[in-house]
Design a protein around this motif. Structure first.
Motif, PDB file in Angstrom:
ATOM      1  N   ASP A 220      47.111  38.001  38.646  1.00 44.96           N
ATOM      2  CA  ASP A 220      46.042  37.878  37.646  1.00 44.96           C
ATOM      3  C   ASP A 220      45.995  39.001  36.604  1.00 44.96           C
ATOM      4  O   ASP A 220      45.076  39.039  35.803  1.00 44.96           O
ATOM      5  CB  ASP A 220      44.671  37.694  38.305  1.00 44.96           C
ATOM      6  N   SER A 221      46.954  39.920  36.600  1.00 47.06           N
ATOM      7  CA  SER A 221      47.044  40.808  35.438  1.00 47.06           C
ATOM      8  C   SER A 221      47.724  40.013  34.326  1.00 47.06           C
ATOM      9  O   SER A 221      48.286  38.955  34.562  1.00 47.06           O
ATOM     10  CB  SER A 221      47.856  42.070  35.714  1.00 47.06           C
ATOM     11  N   ASP A 222      47.660  40.556  33.094  1.00 45.54           N
ATOM     12  CA  ASP A 222      48.211  39.800  31.967  1.00 45.54           C
ATOM     13  C   ASP A 222      49.733  39.849  31.943  1.00 45.54           C
ATOM     14  O   ASP A 222      50.341  40.868  32.240  1.00 45.54           O
ATOM     15  CB  ASP A 222      47.693  40.390  30.643  1.00 45.54           C
ATOM     16  N   LEU A 223      50.310  38.717  31.525  1.00 40.85           N
ATOM     17  CA  LEU A 223      51.746  38.672  31.274  1.00 40.85           C
ATOM     18  C   LEU A 223      52.025  39.454  29.988  1.00 40.85           C
ATOM     19  O   LEU A 223      51.167  39.495  29.105  1.00 40.85           O
ATOM     20  CB  LEU A 223      52.182  37.217  31.089  1.00 40.85           C
ATOM     21  N   VAL A 224      53.200  40.091  29.887  1.00 37.83           N
ATOM     22  CA  VAL A 224      53.518  40.839  28.663  1.00 37.83           C
ATOM     23  C   VAL A 224      53.233  39.998  27.433  1.00 37.83           C
ATOM     24  O   VAL A 224      53.607  38.836  27.365  1.00 37.83           O
ATOM     25  CB  VAL A 224      54.993  41.302  28.604  1.00 37.83           C
ATOM     26  N   LYS A 225      52.562  40.625  26.451  1.00 41.09           N
ATOM     27  CA  LYS A 225      52.097  39.860  25.287  1.00 41.09           C
ATOM     28  C   LYS A 225      53.250  39.408  24.396  1.00 41.09           C
ATOM     29  O   LYS A 225      53.129  38.434  23.671  1.00 41.09           O
ATOM     30  CB  LYS A 225      51.124  40.714  24.463  1.00 41.09           C
ATOM     31  N   SER A 226      54.380  40.133  24.459  1.00 38.44           N
ATOM     32  CA  SER A 226      55.483  39.783  23.564  1.00 38.44           C
ATOM     33  C   SER A 226      56.261  38.571  24.056  1.00 38.44           C
ATOM     34  O   SER A 226      57.156  38.085  23.377  1.00 38.44           O
ATOM     35  CB  SER A 226      56.427  40.975  23.418  1.00 38.44           C
ATOM     36  N   ALA A 227      55.910  38.054  25.245  1.00 44.29           N
ATOM     37  CA  ALA A 227      56.692  36.960  25.835  1.00 44.29           C
ATOM     38  C   ALA A 227      56.553  35.672  25.025  1.00 44.29           C
ATOM     39  O   ALA A 227      55.485  35.368  24.511  1.00 44.29           O
ATOM     40  CB  ALA A 227      56.252  36.708  27.272  1.00 44.29           C
ATOM     41  N   THR A 228      57.660  34.947  24.913  1.00 45.75           N
ATOM     42  CA  THR A 228      57.640  33.616  24.311  1.00 45.75           C
ATOM     43  C   THR A 228      57.357  32.616  25.415  1.00 45.75           C
ATOM     44  O   THR A 228      58.091  32.541  26.390  1.00 45.75           O
ATOM     45  CB  THR A 228      59.013  33.285  23.696  1.00 45.75           C
ATOM     46  N   LEU A 229      56.268  31.842  25.274  1.00 44.06           N
ATOM     47  CA  LEU A 229      55.921  30.858  26.290  1.00 44.06           C
ATOM     48  C   LEU A 229      56.305  29.474  25.801  1.00 44.06           C
ATOM     49  O   LEU A 229      56.099  29.153  24.641  1.00 44.06           O
ATOM     50  CB  LEU A 229      54.417  30.884  26.577  1.00 44.06           C
ATOM     51  N   SER A 230      56.860  28.658  26.696  1.00 42.26           N
ATOM     52  CA  SER A 230      57.138  27.282  26.307  1.00 42.26           C
ATOM     53  C   SER A 230      57.017  26.349  27.494  1.00 42.26           C
ATOM     54  O   SER A 230      57.431  26.688  28.597  1.00 42.26           O
ATOM     55  CB  SER A 230      58.526  27.159  25.706  1.00 42.26           C
ATOM     56  N   GLU A 231      56.426  25.167  27.267  1.00 40.81           N
ATOM     57  CA  GLU A 231      56.329  24.154  28.327  1.00 40.81           C
ATOM     58  C   GLU A 231      57.693  23.518  28.559  1.00 40.81           C
ATOM     59  O   GLU A 231      57.927  22.876  29.567  1.00 40.81           O
ATOM     60  CB  GLU A 231      55.328  23.055  27.934  1.00 40.81           C
ATOM     61  N   ASP A 232      58.572  23.669  27.585  1.00 40.33           N
ATOM     62  CA  ASP A 232      59.881  23.038  27.670  1.00 40.33           C
ATOM     63  C   ASP A 232      60.909  24.055  28.134  1.00 40.33           C
ATOM     64  O   ASP A 232      61.250  24.981  27.405  1.00 40.33           O
ATOM     65  CB  ASP A 232      60.249  22.479  26.292  1.00 40.33           C
ATOM     66  N   ASP A 233      61.404  23.895  29.366  1.00 37.90           N
ATOM     67  CA  ASP A 233      62.322  24.887  29.947  1.00 37.90           C
ATOM     68  C   ASP A 233      63.611  25.034  29.143  1.00 37.90           C
ATOM     69  O   ASP A 233      64.248  26.081  29.171  1.00 37.90           O
ATOM     70  CB  ASP A 233      62.641  24.525  31.394  1.00 37.90           C
ATOM     71  N   ASN A 234      64.010  23.972  28.422  1.00 36.50           N
ATOM     72  CA  ASN A 234      65.225  24.080  27.618  1.00 36.50           C
ATOM     73  C   ASN A 234      65.072  25.092  26.485  1.00 36.50           C
ATOM     74  O   ASN A 234      66.045  25.703  26.053  1.00 36.50           O
ATOM     75  CB  ASN A 234      65.611  22.724  27.041  1.00 36.50           C
ATOM     76  N   VAL A 235      63.839  25.250  25.986  1.00 38.10           N
ATOM     77  CA  VAL A 235      63.574  26.261  24.960  1.00 38.10           C
ATOM     78  C   VAL A 235      63.853  27.644  25.535  1.00 38.10           C
ATOM     79  O   VAL A 235      64.438  28.503  24.877  1.00 38.10           O
ATOM     80  CB  VAL A 235      62.112  26.159  24.461  1.00 38.10           C
TER      81      VAL A 235
END
Lengths: 290, 314
Positions: free
Chosen positions: B191-206
């Motif tokens: 429950d700590s924050d994920l690094v803010k610079s991370a690129t998040l995507s629902e699509d694993d291919n991305v």
């Protein structure tokens, strides 16, 4: 004096050619972009464009995966969207243009319709989920999705139809009334025949949008793993954009090719529909000129 | 005038089509069970994790061959989205790439939905780096925590090990609605924050494409995605254990070896003969299908256990 004039003329000519190049480059860039898109999809997808793509259901084997369920689903979806959206859309346009008194209220309503045309499709998906899927217990059926898509494209159809009706010259209306025709007769005999071409063009273009939309379907929870064809308007189904989206997300690169083949099918449907739109427009134009 | 007629004809044709399609949708199991030769039929609906989707698709595909009249439809709204529909009573079963959360349990209690939890396969959440990354071969859980938890600083590889390049780490992670993110949150972030610079995507291919394209990239996703992209990505060993089907099945690949679940509604199980039949099929064939689509089968005893649990719902 003469010299001055020459400089001015030269400047205008230079400006003219710069503009020509600017606009030319803009169009060229667009064409290159589209060509790249078509080439990319074509190169990947053409190999998978065979009969099995149309006769098979989805599969874990990319070489066997087909879009039978999705294609039939999309066509059934349109069988709901086309009559519902055209009926309500054209009726509202006729009412607003021919019957409604022009006052603040109608102006307010018209403004809202135009604004609705710009609302993101996800919002319509949420509306569909709340009203059609949950409140009316339609679940993720063809009917629920069809009604949602109809609401999504209604504003576009209404606005296009209004424009078409408005562009019918008033002297035609007056001539009709002058011959003793009632309002209903005027609408069916004079206004509709001369505006139906543009109305159809606007409507068909909006159907293309309904075919390609994915977001509302995702919100409605339209399934993608399906091994049967829909049996009626209350049956669950899947649609082309959902199926393509699902394939594009798969880890195996072979599925990307199947996705490309699916995109080609979708593009062919869209181009066919747009061709129909142009055909209707030309036919209507000819009629008006005669 | 002619155009108005054409239009009317199109409208009429469409409504006739709809009317013709109407009738036969409501018929489910009951009419079939009255017959002498027993044929299963009915509509089954499921939704949930996109990680579970490939194995579920394989199972549904095979099942459709065996029972032609049972119509199974499965959506891929993500683990969380699937549970929402399960709670609303819109689905008979829900696929999940993490165990059910307490808040979801409470909501199911409130809605009066009783359920059975079935494990169907293992997945190894895999930490991957670029092929050219020749330094990060092995990481400890602490290293991963240090990298991925947001602490306001810019993360560099040299922060983890001074001998590594002094370059910024580029992060890729699955979207927050996915069970994979939830699982990572549970074992690493807490429950700590994920690094803010991370690129998040629902699509694993991305994520795959992103990590392929950057030497300093790191990311994580399900083992099946790594398995399909083995040639272009490197998997990082965790505490000297590399992810493969053996270490995942034995649980050695700790803490990232995770089970995949199907949650099935007890009421629907009692009511629909076809659902019980389908779930039996799922348990019987999950091991084989897991291997086929790049996941890892459970030990036989786990499947026996799942079968017992199913049978106990009566």
């Amino acid at each position: 004096m003469d010299n001055n004039l020459l400089i001015k003329t030269n400047r205008r000519i230079v400006k003219d050619s710069i503009m020509k190049w600017l606009f030319g480059t803009a169009s060229f860039l667009l064409i290159v972009l589209i060509a790249f898109l078509f080439y990319g999809i074509g190169a990947d997808g053409v190999g998978r464009l065979n009969l099995s793509l149309f006769t098979n259901f989805g599969s874990r084997f990319p070489e066997q995966a087909g879009l039978k369920a999705a294609l039939v689903g999309t066509l059934s979806l349109m069988a709901v969207v086309i009559p519902v959206s055209m009926f309500i859309g054209i009726c509202s346009a006729i009412y607003l243009e021919e019957y409604a008194v022009k006052n603040k209220w109608t102006a307010f309503i018209e403004m809202n319709i135009s604004n609705l045309a710009g609302v993101p499709s996800v919002v319509f998906g949420l509306l569909g989920l709340t009203v059609f899927s949950r409140a009316l217990f339609l679940g993720n059926s063809i009917l629920a999705a069809g009604l949602t898509m109809s609401v999504l494209i209604l504003p576009i159809i209404i606005v296009a139809s209004q424009e078409a009706i408005r562009s019918v010259p008033d002297n035609l209306r007056e001539a009709s009334y002058g011959m003793g025709a009632t309002k209903w007769q005027t609408i069916t005999q004079v206004i509709m025949p001369s505006s139906i071409g543009s109305i159809l063009t606007g409507s068909i273009l909006s159907f293309s949008r309904a075919i390609g939309e994915t977001a509302p379907l995702i919100v409605l929870g339209i399934p993608v793993i399906i091994q049967f064809l829909p049996t009626g308007p209350l049956s669950t189904f899947t649609a082309l954009p959902m199926q393509i989206y699902d394939w594009a997300k798969r880890p195996q690169p072979e599925f990307a090719d199947v996705a490309s083949a699916g995109i080609i099918v979708l593009l062919v449907i869209l181009v066919t529909m747009n061709a129909f739109a142009i055909y209707f427009r030309n036919k209507a134009m000819k009629k008006l000129q005669n | 005038m002619k155009n108005v007629k054409t239009l009317a004809a199109i409208g009429l044709a469409c409504s006739i089509f709809l009317a013709a399609c109407g009738g036969n949708d409501g018929s489910t199991g009951k009419s079939a069970s009255a017959k002498e030769d027993f044929v299963l039929s009915g509509n089954l609906a499921g939704d949930g994790s996109s990680t579970v989707a490939p194995i579920m698709e394989a199972l549904v595909e095979e099942y459709a061959q065996a029972e032609k009249d049972v119509k199974v439809s499965v959506g891929v709204s993500g683990t969380g989205g699937g549970f929402e529909k399960f709670i609303a009573g819109e689905t008979d079963f829900s696929n999940a790439s993490r165990p059910i959360k307490d808040e979801e349990k409470e909501k199911l209690d409130d809605a009066g939905v009783e359920y059975t939890e079935l494990k169907i396969a293992f997945d190894g959440l895999t930490i991957v780096v670029n092929k050219e990354n020749d330094w990060a071969k092995n990481l400890t859980v602490e290293d991963i925590e240090k990298m991925w938890v947001e602490d306001g600083t810019t993360k560099k590889w040299s922060d983890i090990d001074p001998s590594w390049p002094e370059e910024e780490i580029i992060f890729y992670a699955p979207g927050t609605d996915s069970g994979t993110y939830d699982y990572f949150n549970e074992v690493i972030l807490q429950d700590s924050d994920l690094v803010k610079s991370a690129t998040l995507s629902e699509d694993d291919n991305v994520l795959v494409t992103g990590i392929k394209g950057d030497k300093n990239a790191i990311g994580f996703f399900g083992y099946a995605y790594y398995d399909a992209n083995k040639d272009s990505l490197n998997a990082v060993s965790i505490n000297d254990i590399e992810p493969n089907s053996k270490t995942i099945e034995s649980g050695e690949y700790e803490p990232f070896s995770r089970p995949l679940f199907v949650y099935v509604s007890n009421a629907a199980l009692k009511e629909k003969e076809a659902l019980r039949n389908f779930m039996d099929f799922v348990i019987d064939n999950s091991a084989e299908m897991a291997d086929a689509v790049g996941y890892v089968r459970l030990p036989v005893t786990e499947y026996d256990e799942a079968k017992k649990q199913l049978d106990s719902v009566k």
